[in-house]
Design a protein around this motif. Structure first.
Motif, mmCIF file in Angstrom:
data_model
loop_
_atom_site.group_PDB
_atom_site.id
_atom_site.type_symbol
_atom_site.label_atom_id
_atom_site.label_comp_id
_atom_site.label_asym_id
_atom_site.label_seq_id
_atom_site.Cartn_x
_atom_site.Cartn_y
_atom_site.Cartn_z
ATOM 1 N N UNK B 42 -14.512 -57.956 75.678
ATOM 2 C CA UNK B 42 -14.720 -56.978 74.395
ATOM 3 C C UNK B 42 -16.067 -57.714 73.530
ATOM 4 N N UNK B 43 -16.339 -57.101 72.614
ATOM 5 C CA UNK B 43 -17.234 -57.682 71.838
ATOM 6 C C UNK B 43 -16.556 -58.053 70.431
ATOM 7 N N UNK B 44 -15.339 -58.022 70.477
ATOM 8 C CA UNK B 44 -14.760 -58.571 69.156
ATOM 9 C C UNK B 44 -13.600 -59.646 69.572
ATOM 10 N N UNK B 45 -13.294 -60.169 68.483
ATOM 11 C CA UNK B 45 -12.102 -61.394 68.600
ATOM 12 C C UNK B 45 -11.071 -61.251 67.663
ATOM 13 N N UNK B 46 -9.887 -61.310 68.124
ATOM 14 C CA UNK B 46 -8.641 -61.457 67.370
ATOM 15 C C UNK B 46 -8.391 -62.492 66.499
ATOM 16 N N UNK B 47 -7.866 -62.105 65.487
ATOM 17 C CA UNK B 47 -7.609 -62.963 64.065
ATOM 18 C C UNK B 47 -6.434 -62.713 63.767
ATOM 19 N N UNK B 48 -5.903 -63.632 62.868
ATOM 20 C CA UNK B 48 -4.576 -62.929 62.239
ATOM 21 C C UNK B 48 -4.910 -63.559 60.573
ATOM 22 N N UNK B 49 -4.592 -62.488 59.621
ATOM 23 C CA UNK B 49 -4.709 -62.684 58.366
ATOM 24 C C UNK B 49 -3.492 -63.315 57.911
ATOM 25 N N UNK B 50 -3.694 -64.531 56.967
ATOM 26 C CA UNK B 50 -2.533 -65.230 56.397
ATOM 27 C C UNK B 50 -1.884 -64.581 55.338
ATOM 28 N N UNK B 84 -16.998 -65.983 58.750
ATOM 29 C CA UNK B 84 -16.875 -65.055 59.769
ATOM 30 C C UNK B 84 -18.174 -64.263 59.829
ATOM 31 N N UNK B 85 -18.321 -63.747 58.586
ATOM 32 C CA UNK B 85 -19.448 -62.774 58.173
ATOM 33 C C UNK B 85 -20.916 -63.117 58.203
ATOM 34 N N UNK B 86 -21.305 -63.670 59.518
ATOM 35 C CA UNK B 86 -22.684 -64.134 59.455
ATOM 36 C C UNK B 86 -23.387 -63.151 60.636
ATOM 37 N N UNK B 87 -24.672 -63.071 60.326
ATOM 38 C CA UNK B 87 -25.575 -62.193 61.258
ATOM 39 C C UNK B 87 -24.894 -60.956 61.717
ATOM 40 N N UNK B 88 -24.673 -60.706 62.871
ATOM 41 C CA UNK B 88 -24.101 -59.122 63.063
ATOM 42 C C UNK B 88 -22.564 -59.110 62.753
ATOM 43 N N UNK B 89 -21.936 -60.217 62.554
ATOM 44 C CA UNK B 89 -20.367 -60.357 62.795
ATOM 45 C C UNK B 89 -19.927 -59.719 61.057
ATOM 46 N N UNK B 90 -18.525 -59.169 61.370
ATOM 47 C CA UNK B 90 -17.676 -58.850 60.152
ATOM 48 C C UNK B 90 -16.442 -58.920 60.853
ATOM 49 N N UNK B 91 -15.575 -58.541 59.645
ATOM 50 C CA UNK B 91 -13.969 -58.609 60.094
ATOM 51 C C UNK B 91 -13.400 -57.530 59.542
ATOM 52 N N UNK B 92 -12.643 -56.679 60.316
ATOM 53 C CA UNK B 92 -11.865 -55.598 60.068
ATOM 54 C C UNK B 92 -10.507 -55.540 60.211
ATOM 55 N N UNK B 93 -9.809 -55.047 59.357
ATOM 56 C CA UNK B 93 -8.147 -55.113 59.496
ATOM 57 C C UNK B 93 -8.050 -54.157 61.029
ATOM 58 N N UNK B 94 -6.945 -54.583 61.595
ATOM 59 C CA UNK B 94 -6.892 -54.050 62.863
ATOM 60 C C UNK B 94 -5.047 -53.949 63.064
ATOM 61 N N UNK B 95 -4.124 -53.637 62.346
ATOM 62 C CA UNK B 95 -2.986 -53.887 62.369
ATOM 63 C C UNK B 95 -2.665 -53.356 63.681
ATOM 64 N N UNK B 104 -6.081 -58.581 62.842
ATOM 65 C CA UNK B 104 -7.763 -58.254 62.327
ATOM 66 C C UNK B 104 -8.576 -58.511 63.486
ATOM 67 N N UNK B 105 -9.766 -57.951 63.461
ATOM 68 C CA UNK B 105 -10.704 -58.398 64.485
ATOM 69 C C UNK B 105 -12.212 -58.802 63.738
ATOM 70 N N UNK B 106 -12.694 -59.633 64.381
ATOM 71 C CA UNK B 106 -14.019 -60.126 64.147
ATOM 72 C C UNK B 106 -14.841 -59.418 65.224
ATOM 73 N N UNK B 107 -15.783 -58.554 64.500
ATOM 74 C CA UNK B 107 -16.482 -57.380 65.345
ATOM 75 C C UNK B 107 -17.978 -57.820 65.234
#
Lengths: 160, 145
Positions: B42-50, B84-95, B104-107
């Protein structure tokens, strides 16, 4: 743009380099790097080659990461081994890790913002990225029986 | 954990956890390798919000993630959303409901491997302090190799 790599024992500050004849009249960049071999390099390289072999054996089947990783192919292993064999003995050895897309990664690291990471594909394409403080060069090159001069340049900046 | 019926957008100063399940993604000096932030397939990466979660709740999610892959949770690396929000990257909630409303995902990863490596190296260099081991008995030098 062509690159010529020469190795000499310096016996004086005056050099005679007939290999440069084709470039006479050109504007060139001259970089001189002390290339004293790292003590114990050959033994360390042999140990790392064995590590690569063991790693490739461990990752020779798809799903080696307990997920959906691709296997590391014999071609990738051969290229990784060859790169290590061609690495000049004054250059630090990388840390080697497998990647889930079946590539092998070589990392030269001094600090989080001073590193070179290079992924080796089964076609011989080397994908690399460096972080040198705020500089972030990256690119790709094709392996062709010499250690890529571009990578040597960035390794020198990371580890030098 | 976040109330899934009132899911807030991911804010710039939010702390995100990236779970560590492979020993070769961390270094002995407490830093992490770019591979921890390298997407695969995928071109996204899983993370978890604290956000609204205790450390133990976050760790439990990490243990579930690791168990699904037949692995052990080694720890987590924390990173700010803004890092994480550098160049083309952003973070979206993805419950992932009902179990993990904090997912959430880094997309926005590019497809080229060298571009991915470059972004992953920057993210790895931007984690907050050292990575956190999951309790006693952390990684061995063999794992690290």
């Amino acid at each position: 743009m062509s690159t010529i790599t020469l190795r000499r024992n310096l016996e004086s500050e005056t050099l005679h380099l007939p290999e440069l004849k084709s470039m006479v009249g050109h504007s060139v960049e001259i970089v001189v790097r002390d290339s004293q071999p790292v003590p114990g390099f050959d033994a360390d390289r042999s140990a790392l080659l064995q590590t690569v072999d063991e790693m490739c054996q461990r990752c020779s089947q798809p799903g080696w990461d307990h997920a959906d990783a691709e296997s590391i192919s014999p071609q990738t292993r051969t290229i990784a081994r060859r790169l290590l064999e061609l690495l000049p003995s004054d250059v630090p050895l990388p840390v080697v890790v497998p990647e889930p897309d079946g590539q092998i990664n070589f990392e030269w690291y001094r600090a989080p913002r001073r590193l070179l990471t290079t992924s080796i594909s089964n076609t011989g394409t080397l994908y690399w990225a460096a972080l040198i403080d705020s500089e972030d060069p990256r690119g790709s090159c094709q392996f062709s029986e010499q250690f890529p001069p571009t990578l040597l340049y960035w390794i020198g900046l990371v580890c030098g | 954990m976040i109330d899934p019926s009132h899911l807030p957008p991911v804010e710039a100063d939010e702390l995100l956890a990236r779970f560590i399940v492979n020993g070769n993604e961390v270094r002995a000096d407490g830093t992490v390798r770019p591979q921890l932030f390298l997407p695969y397939k995928r071109v996204e990466l899983s993370v978890n919000r604290h956000r609204d979660a205790t450390v133990e709740e976050t760790a439990n999610i990490g243990r579930q993630v690791a168990a699904q892959r037949g692995k052990t949770l080694l720890g987590r690396a924390d990173i700010r959303t803004r890092s994480c929000c550098i160049q083309t990257l952003s973070v979206v909630a993805s419950p992932i409901l009902p179990d993990n409303p904090n997912h959430a995902d880094i997309v926005g990863y590019p497809a080229r491997k060298d571009e991915q490596l470059s972004l992953a190296a920057k993210l790895a260099a931007s984690i907050e302090s050292a990575w956190h081991a999951n309790g006693p008995g952390s990684i061995t030098s063999e794992d690290e190799r």
